[in-house]
Each structure stands twice: as structure tokens, then as C-alpha cells.
Design an enzyme around this catalytic site. Structure first.
Site, PDB file in Angstrom:
ATOM      1  NE  ARG E 139      -3.785   0.336   1.481  1.00 50.59           N
ATOM      2  CZ  ARG E 139      -5.053   0.627   1.713  1.00 50.59           C
ATOM      3  NH1 ARG E 139      -5.922  -0.373   1.904  1.00 50.59           N
ATOM      4  NH2 ARG E 139      -5.480   1.859   1.759  1.00 50.59           N
ATOM      5  CE1 TYR E 153     -13.145   7.260  -7.181  1.00 48.72           C
ATOM      6  CE2 TYR E 153     -13.562   8.613  -5.254  1.00 48.72           C
ATOM      7  CZ  TYR E 153     -13.478   7.372  -5.848  1.00 48.72           C
ATOM      8  OH  TYR E 153     -13.737   6.239  -5.104  1.00 48.72           O
ATOM      9  N   PRO E 154     -10.761  12.881  -6.468  1.00 48.13           N
ATOM     10  CG  PRO E 154     -10.708  15.234  -6.422  1.00 48.13           C
ATOM     11  CD  PRO E 154     -11.023  14.063  -7.326  1.00 48.13           C
ATOM     12  CG  MET E 155     -12.358  10.628  -1.357  1.00 48.75           C
ATOM     13  SD  MET E 155     -13.252   9.073  -1.066  1.00 48.75           S
ATOM     14  CE  MET E 155     -14.348   9.570   0.280  1.00 48.75           C
ATOM     15  CG  HIS E 180     -16.242   1.863   2.022  1.00 50.95           C
ATOM     16  ND1 HIS E 180     -17.502   2.213   1.635  1.00 50.95           N
ATOM     17  CD2 HIS E 180     -15.409   2.480   1.159  1.00 50.95           C
ATOM     18  CE1 HIS E 180     -17.440   3.005   0.578  1.00 50.95           C
ATOM     19  NE2 HIS E 180     -16.170   3.183   0.270  1.00 50.95           N
ATOM     20  CD  GLN E 193      -8.984   0.609  -2.631  1.00 57.87           C
ATOM     21  OE1 GLN E 193     -10.038   1.094  -3.012  1.00 57.87           O
ATOM     22  NE2 GLN E 193      -8.766   0.274  -1.371  1.00 57.87           N
TER      23      GLN E 193
END
Lengths: 257, 257, 257, 257, 257
Positions: E139, E153-155, E180, E193
Site C-alpha cells: 500500500r 477522483y479526489p474526495m 467499506h 486501488q
């Protein structure tokens, strides 16, 4: 708060709304020779796209956009993103592109969801050639209607602290959409729609493209829908673009005003 | 939450607010010959539009816009979108267009709704030539008044979790609008309005164009309306543009400052 | 929810905040002759405006803007919109304009309202030449103070579902504004303000222009006001622009850094 | 709702964050002679600013900005706005400016407030040279640390209908900020901050500039703070810009990639 | 309201999403020689970046972006911000850069947090080479997968007055994220991801980059997640960009449409 059940979805063709502005100053100043070549190559590109010369299947159509947001909309539906990517860049290679700038775009993919056709998803993989299957097919691989008027807008479902679409139980959402769809049925034959999903593809969750010969039918449909809870409580709309279809061979007339 | 009853509507002429910025640098640098031609072709275009040479009916008018958002507003009302599309692109063919850029625009269509004239919609299709019918006609096919000042803004009705216009019962909405209209009546003769619907046509739900000889009348009217619940609780306003009408033949004076 | 009573208002001069950016690249590259002419015509325009050569009455002043949003602010107050329209376009005719682009603007009109001077509105039309009348006069036809620092921002009063200015009873609003005004009085002599209304004229409801020799006085005043309910619960602010006044004849020094 | 007690504040140096984008196309195309001159004049300007040749006191530093928002940040702190105004326009006179465009900026002023140092404000005007006075001095006239990494963002305190900072009693605000400050203390030696007020000066209420050699220290600090009520309930953040400090004499290496 | 416990985090490589638009007009007009050189230097730059010739470790990859927002995405992961800064500016030195403009960018840093791997943070500094350690490593120093499709995308996590992520107890947040993450596991092998933190680095709190061969897998994953409370109640999304990977040596084909 629990996780809600998502609908199953099936995706069909990818959709690119490619909005372009004409550089009218450059167009006015260009010598006849360059204008002729731009029109010629433009017609060639648009005709080839509309006849789907680049892929096994799909649809394309050309529109004049009203107002300052854009002038030209080329709408493409194709089986793969690679097809759309190629079409977008091939346009840039034409002499027409010299007179255009990209003003806007939207990327999405046609979809059917389990809200309205759960049977389809519940049945075995091998779907019989029933009406349902044909209906699904027309939503995943829609034909662009011949209508003169097009209205495009992207939309989200609201995730507010009070009105939160994604926190509604599945059945409530299905009921909302069924009720919403009933309004559309009253406009059958006058307004056609392509609903395409864009989560992960573009800024909103869906793109909505409506077609009709009379723009007031589209306006009336959307106005009526706005009083339906699925819009009044749960819809967040983006920009709206209005356009009029024209056949590629009218490109010259379009450019000459 | 139930679906609320939408009002019936009838639509008239399509409306294009075509806002342009002047490229003052180009204008200053242009030789006299190009400037003369721009003025000549500009006057020709604007005069033809104002005399509705291009269609069977409609209205057009020309305005100087205050501030940096735009310089020129050409306002067109015509029976079809095709008419507006043609007018927009014909402008690009003039020598005046070489000195302008599109700064903004708004697309809408005049409408009357069943809130205020339900009788009209309830009656038989064949409406008698009563006052109501004439009133409807002036709203669907409005004359652009000769007033010097114009204020334009687009607006939505709010769909918040507490103040949700589209979740109000029909009668409550009708009452709000009737009360709202009463304010307008106090300004009769001083402020004229064109309300045009734009759901599905442009980014907001309505376009509002107000006309008056004294801008403070328009300001007073809108200020007073802001205290009315239909505005204070339910209106969401977009940008505001202010402009002053001038006759096409004054284009040269307009451009020369 | 009932309609609330609006305050009476009286309007005075129209106000244009005309923000321009300097094209520094063009300025550096320009030959001495063009720079001299730009400075000369710029000084001529600004001096004429400041001496109100174009109208019977009014005020104008010139400012250097801090930061990237703009470089030059020309602030005009005049009796009519036509005056402002002419001033804005006359600027474009100067050789200075060749080195500027419009970066921002704001259109408004000075106003007094019945909240703070109800007596004025209650009395007969023929107002005696009392202190009140003189106070009103200075608000409708304000003198631009000689202070070095200017802060400009547009603002709205909030129309939220909980904090809704336009749904407050008149007396409550009047009380809020009276209390708000008290803060301002503590800064008398250090901060001067021009409050101008812009409903129907520009995107916000008011423009606020503050003047002071020490920018921290303006900051302290606004910070203190932010704790007053009329700001903490009811104000929505737009952008803020800061500028420093200079006399037209210093234009050359301004442009040469 | 009553008016809340504002904190007393004292202001120190004015702060200009001057963000510039490099026109890389122009840079690549420029002949060696123009590039050399740009580097030379750029170093001269930046060195003079960093050595505060233009004023009696102050600080300046130069940074490379990451990402597309800007390329260069010149950070200036000076006793007066006039100093910043002069520095901003002097930059435009250098040959380096020919290769830059202003991409963003922020105007603010260093401040200390009575929340954290009420004693300072309560005492007589003549402050003894205690630790408190020295602390205040370092906040009003801060030294820009030598750290490699800088993070800048503007922020507001929320004025929502439920979470309204400006409606909290003074003591509650002071407690929030004291608690908030405690987090910062854990990062002493690793993260340094300059908090500058900008009410009336720029679009937000404060500018926050954080310095650290390790960007993850800044990230960890801000992440930890986000769980503190003064951020989680009351902070509204604007854009974030990240930059790395370099000495003026490395300008050539910066521009040559 | 008390301060909530933040998760511990560990950061790995810095991440730059460098989005560029192609200037297609310039490309079409350029002589063959300049185009060849642009392609040559572009391939050289991209290949060197992908082989991490500039640093001890890291990853880079090249993508064609769909739609009008950008054309080219160069994604870099490197151990230091200085590495990214150098890569960004080195690009500007290539002949390819002459045909591009920066359209967008995002700066972030890979992170693991104590929500999902508290054991990792609880254990002694000297972590054994267990599965957990290897997971953490992948990671912090992720490999860019070979998948064709990328969605970025940013969040932010919401800080609303009702749904406030930063006011949830630690365990509740951990549970949300665990739930999630379970959705993501169903897509193992189809969607990969890279979650990178950007508090203090860029405008949002996280950047999310998803990879998959089939874009509908990414869409389905995100749609499913949207019904999970950690998205439906607590996620605020920024823009979405879609892209397709291509090997640097295909740059010529990419540019020639």
C-alpha cells in the site's frame, strides 16, 4: 445506519457527448480552400461515424448546439471505451478540428438496472427472446432517434442528511423509479430517452439525453417529473445543453450560418 | 411523500438572450474600413432582426450591457428553435462578429401556466376572444417594451429538505404566485416582465427579463418581492445582467464610446 | 408564512466599480511613445472623471488593486446608468485601455432605507433641511473620502430554512441593523462606508465599499461585525478586493512599478 | 440571539502570497540572451526582497509550487500594504516577469488575538519585555523558517445554522482554540505556522501557512486537527497549495527543470 | 463536543497525477521534424520515468484521458516531493511539452491508517516480515497495475452538522471502513486501488485511483459502495477523470489519432 442493497446493473455501449465550439473568427478569415477542406473532411468524419465504419456496432449523430456553451455536438455510442477514445482523437486529425475547440464532454455507459427489470437479473443467464429481453437490448444498444431536438444534462441522486437516496430501502427506490417511469410513458412517441450511468466515468452519476421533435414536449415532461418525489427530493441537476440534429451533409450550411 | 400536481403550461415563442463581449483591443486597432463595414453589417443584422425579416413573427431588440460580463445583448423571440439557431449563426457571418465573443446566453420559451389562468386551460380548446385570451397572447407572444433599462436573471424554485417548492400542494403554490403577482401589479406601467420557462433548455428553470425606464423601479419591485415567501423561501437566483436599450442605428456611437 | 414588510428605500447615484488588469507583458514590450500616450490619455480620462467633467454631479476615484484579481480600480458614482455606461465605454477608447483587460466589475446604486431613517420616509415629501436630510444626502450622494485604503465586497442577506433574513419581522430587522450600525459608529473618523443596493443590477444584493487610512481599522470593524447576529446569522459574503488610492497624475509611477 | 464578544486583535506585518505560473512555452522558445537576463533580473529581485532591501523590516522567501495551480510562490511580509503593492509591481518590471503570469494570490496580515493572550491585551500599553511580549513579537513579525516544505490554505470559521462559530460564547471559542493549539505544540520543532487574518483584505477570514522539512508532519498535524471540534465543526477550507523553498540563486536551475 | 481520536497513519511514496491537454491545433500545424522530435523526446521522458531512471524507487505510467478535461495523464509515485517536482519540471523541458498545457493535477502521498491495520501500529517498531508487513508495503509502495482503465477522483469526508465523519467515535469509523473495504474485496482481481492522502497537500483529503481492465467493474464497485453509509452519508466527491493506459512507445500513435 445499515448498508442498503444496490440494484444489479448491466452495461451496454459507452457514450461520449463531444461538445465543440466553432472558432468563428478563424472560420470567417479562412480562405475558401481551407473551408472547403474542413467541410469535406468534417462530412467524411461525421458520415463515417454515423455509419459506424469504425466498429462492429454503435450509433453516432451530429447536432447544432444553441447558445454560447458550444456549437457542435457529436454523440457517439460504441461497445468499448477504446472506440470512443479513437473517435475523439480522430476528430482532431480532421481539417474541421482546426476550427473547433472542445467546450464540454460527458462520458457514460448505457445501463439497465434491477429496479425496473429485476426479472431480467433473476432469470438464468440464458435469457429467452421475450419482450423483456428486447426491451433490455434497446436500452443497452439504443438507436439514436431521428428527432430534431436533443436535451442533455448530467444528474446525481441527493445524499443529504434528510433526503438521502442511497439510504432508502431498495423497494422504496424501486417504487420511486417506477412512479417516475410512469410519467415518461405518457410521453411515449413524443420523447425518447437514453439514460447512461457515469459513476467512476465522469463527474455526475448519470447522463440523461432526451430526444423529441417538439422541445416543449421535453420541457413538459421534465417539469412534470420535477413534482415527483424522485426529482423533487432526490435529484441534483448539472448543466443543460440544447441542440438540434442535422445530417452530416449539411455541415457546410451549418458553418455558413 | 406523494407526487404533486404540476400546473398545465402553454408555450409560445422561444427566447434567446445572446450576450456578447466586444474585443475593444481589436476594435481600436482596426482600420477605418473594417470598422465601417462592421458597423454597416451590424446595423443591417440588428435592423433585420428587429423588423423580424427572418420569420413570420417574433421580436428582437439590442442592448448595451453594463459591467465586465458582456457589452452587447441581442434579445430574440421567435416561433421556433430553428429560427433562433439561424439568427445566432447568422450573426457570426457579419463583419461585426469579428469584434465580438460570446460571453453568455440563455435559452428559454415564453409560457403561461395553470396557476394563474386555470380557466384558460379548463375551457374548450376553442378559446373565445376574451380578455383572458388576449392576456395569454401577450404573455406567449410578448412585445419587447421600449423601456431603456433591462434586467435579466435566471432562477430556480428551491428543492430543499425544508423549503421544497415542488413538494407544496398545488393550491399553496397558486396562492404564493398570486400573492407574488400582486406585487408586480403595483408596478404596472413602470416595470414590464417576460417570464420564460427553461427546464430542459438551459441551466435554470426560468429566465426573468424585466424592463423599465427607471432602474430603481426594477430594484424596488425585486426588493419588495424578496420579502414574499415565494422568493424568501423558494427562490434561487443565478447571475444578474443589466443593460440599456439602443436602436440598431446607434451601433456606431455605441462602439465609438 | 406571511409576506414581510419591506423597508422603503430611496436611491441616489449609480455606482460602477470598474476593475481592470494590466497586461504587463504588453506594457513592458511597448515602445516609449505608446507608453507615454497611454499614460497621457489615462491621466486625462481619470482626471476628467474625478473632476466629473462628464456630468452635473458625481464622484470618481482611482485605486491600485492588491493581488492577482485586478490591478486598477476606477470607481464612478453618477446620477444615471447612462453616465456609467458612457464612462465605461469611453475608457475603452483611450490608449491606456490597450494595456488593460476588464477583470471584474460591480454595478449598484446608493440607497437609504426606512430601517434607519423611517422618519425621513414618514414625513411629507418636502423635507426640512434638518440634520436627517443632510445625513440622507451624504448617503445618496456620498463623497469618496481621501483615505488610502479601500475594501470592496458584495453581500447577500441569507435566506436559509432556519436563518432567513427576509422572513424576519420588520422591527427585528431594524433592530439588527441599528445594533450593527452601532459598531460602525465606534469607527467613525477611521472607517467610512458606501453601502449601495444592487438587487436587479448585479449578482448580489448589496455592494459594500469601505475606506480607511489604516487597513487594520477596516479589518477590526468587519471582524467585530461578524460577531453581530446580522452578520453571523444572516450575511453571505462574495469576493473581497483590496486597493490603495492614488491620484491620476501618479498613473505613470503606478505603471512603471 | 445576542451579539458575541469579539477577541481583541493586534496586527503586525502585511502578507502577500504571490503565486505565478511560468509560461514554459515562451521559456523554451526564448533565446539564451533573454533567458539569461530573466534569470539575472529574477535573482536580483528575489535576493533584494529576501534581504528586505526595500523596507525597514520584513521577510521574503521563494518557493517552487507543485502541480498545475502555479509554479512559483514569492512570499512577502512587510510593515505596510504600500510595501507589498510596490513589491508586486516591481516584479512586473523584471525580465523574469515576461515568462510568468499571476496564477493566484492571497493578502493578509499577521495577527495575535485575545483568545490566547488576553493578558497581553489586558495589561498596560507599556508591555514589559517578558516571554509573552517576545512570543507576541514572533507572531506579529515572524521569521520565515528555513524548512523545505510549505503548505498554504485560506480558511473561514463556519456560520451555519447549527454550527456557528461566531455565535459561540467567547470562553467556548477560547477553549476550542486552546485545545486546537495543544495539537500544534506536539509538532513543535517539526511544523511552524504563520496565521494571518484577512477579513476585509481577501476572500477568506484567515490564511494559514505551514512550514516543515517533512511534508508528512504537516499532513499529520492537519489530519489530527481535523478531529478537533474547532476544525470538524467550525472550519471551512479553501484551496491548498504545496511548495518547496529554494534560494534565489537557484532560479536558473529551477527554470531549466 | 469532544476531540475524536485520529487514526495513526504511515506515509509512503508521494503521488503526482499530472494531467495535460494536447494543443491539437499546434500539433496539426507543426512540421514533421518538430513532431518527430516531440514524439522522440516524449517517449524518452515517459520511458525514463516508467523505468524510474530518476530515483531509487517509484512507479510511473502513461494514460490517454477521455473527454475534454485533458488528453494525457502521467502518473508518478516517488519517495520524495523533490522527485515529483523534478519530474514535473523536466517534462516542461521536452519538445513534447510544446504541444501540451497543464489541465489539472493532484498531489498526494500513499498512506496506511490505523483503522485497518492497528496491529501494525501497535507492534514494536521492528515489524516482522509477516503478511501484514507485506500488505502495508504494497500500500505504501504500490505497483501500478497493467490494467487498461484508470479512474481518478479526489474526495473528502463530510463535516456536516448532522453527518460529520470527524465527529464519529474511532470504532465507528473503523467499522465503516472495514465494511467499506469488504465491498472492495469482492472485486479483488478485477479492480485495484491506490488510496493516497492529501490533507495539506491538495484541495481534498484523499485521492482515489482505481484500475481495472473493464471500466464497468470500476463503475459497479463505486455504485455498490455508494449505498454503504461511509459513502452515502460521509463522502464528498470531486471531479472524476477516466483514462486508458498506453505504453510510452505508442505516443506517436496516440498523437496521430
Amino acid at each position: 445506519m445499515e448498508r442498503r442493497q444496490p440494484p444489479q446493473t448491466e452495461e451496454g455501449w459507452y457514450v461520449l457527448h463531444d461538445f465543440r465550439s466553432i472558432d468563428w473568427d478563424a472560420w470567417r478569415d479562412a480562405p475558401e480552400r481551407r473551408r472547403s477542406r474542413a467541410i469535406e473532411e468534417g462530412i467524411e468524419y461525421l458520415s463515417a461515424a454515423e455509419s459506424v465504419a469504425d466498429a462492429e456496432e454503435g450509433e453516432s449523430a451530429t447536432f447544432a448546439v444553441l447558445g454560447h456553451k458550444a456549437d457542435l455536438l457529436v454523440l457517439h455510442l460504441r461497445p468499448t471505451l477504446a472506440d470512443l477514445d479513437a473517435l475523439e482523437r480522430q476528430f482532431e486529425g480532421t481539417a474541421l478540428a482546426e476550427f473547433t475547440e472542445r467546450a464540454d464532454s460527458y462520458l457514460s455507459v448505457t445501463e439497465v438496472s434491477g429496479y425496473m427489470s429485476q426479472d431480467y437479473f433473476d432469470e438464468d443467464a440464458e435469457v429467452e427472446d421475450t419482450g423483456m429481453a428486447r426491451y433490455i437490448e434497446t436500452r443497452l444498444k439504443p438507436e439514436i432517434p431521428d428527432s430534431e431536438f436533443l436535451s442533455f444534462y448530467p444528474m446525481d441522486k441527493r445524499r443529504g442528511s434528510e433526503d438521502n437516496w442511497y439510504d432508502l430501502p431498495f423497494d422504496e427506490r424501486a417504487e420511486h423509479l417506477s412512479s417516475h417511469g410512469d410519467i415518461g410513458k405518457d410521453y411515449a412517441g413524443r420523447v425518447t430517452q437514453i439514460i447512461s450511468g457515469s459513476i467512476g466515468l465522469d463527474d455526475f452519476e448519470w447522463g440523461v439525453t432526451l430526444f423529441g421533435d417538439d422541445p416543449t414536449d421535453v420541457k413538459d415532461l421534465l417539469y412534470e417529473m420535477r413534482f415527483d418525489p424522485s426529482s423533487s427530493r432526490f435529484a441534483e441537476f448539472g448543466r443543460f445543453l440544447s441542440a438540434r440534429r442535422f445530417p452530416p451533409e449539411d455541415l457546410g450550411a451549418f458553418l455558413d450560418g
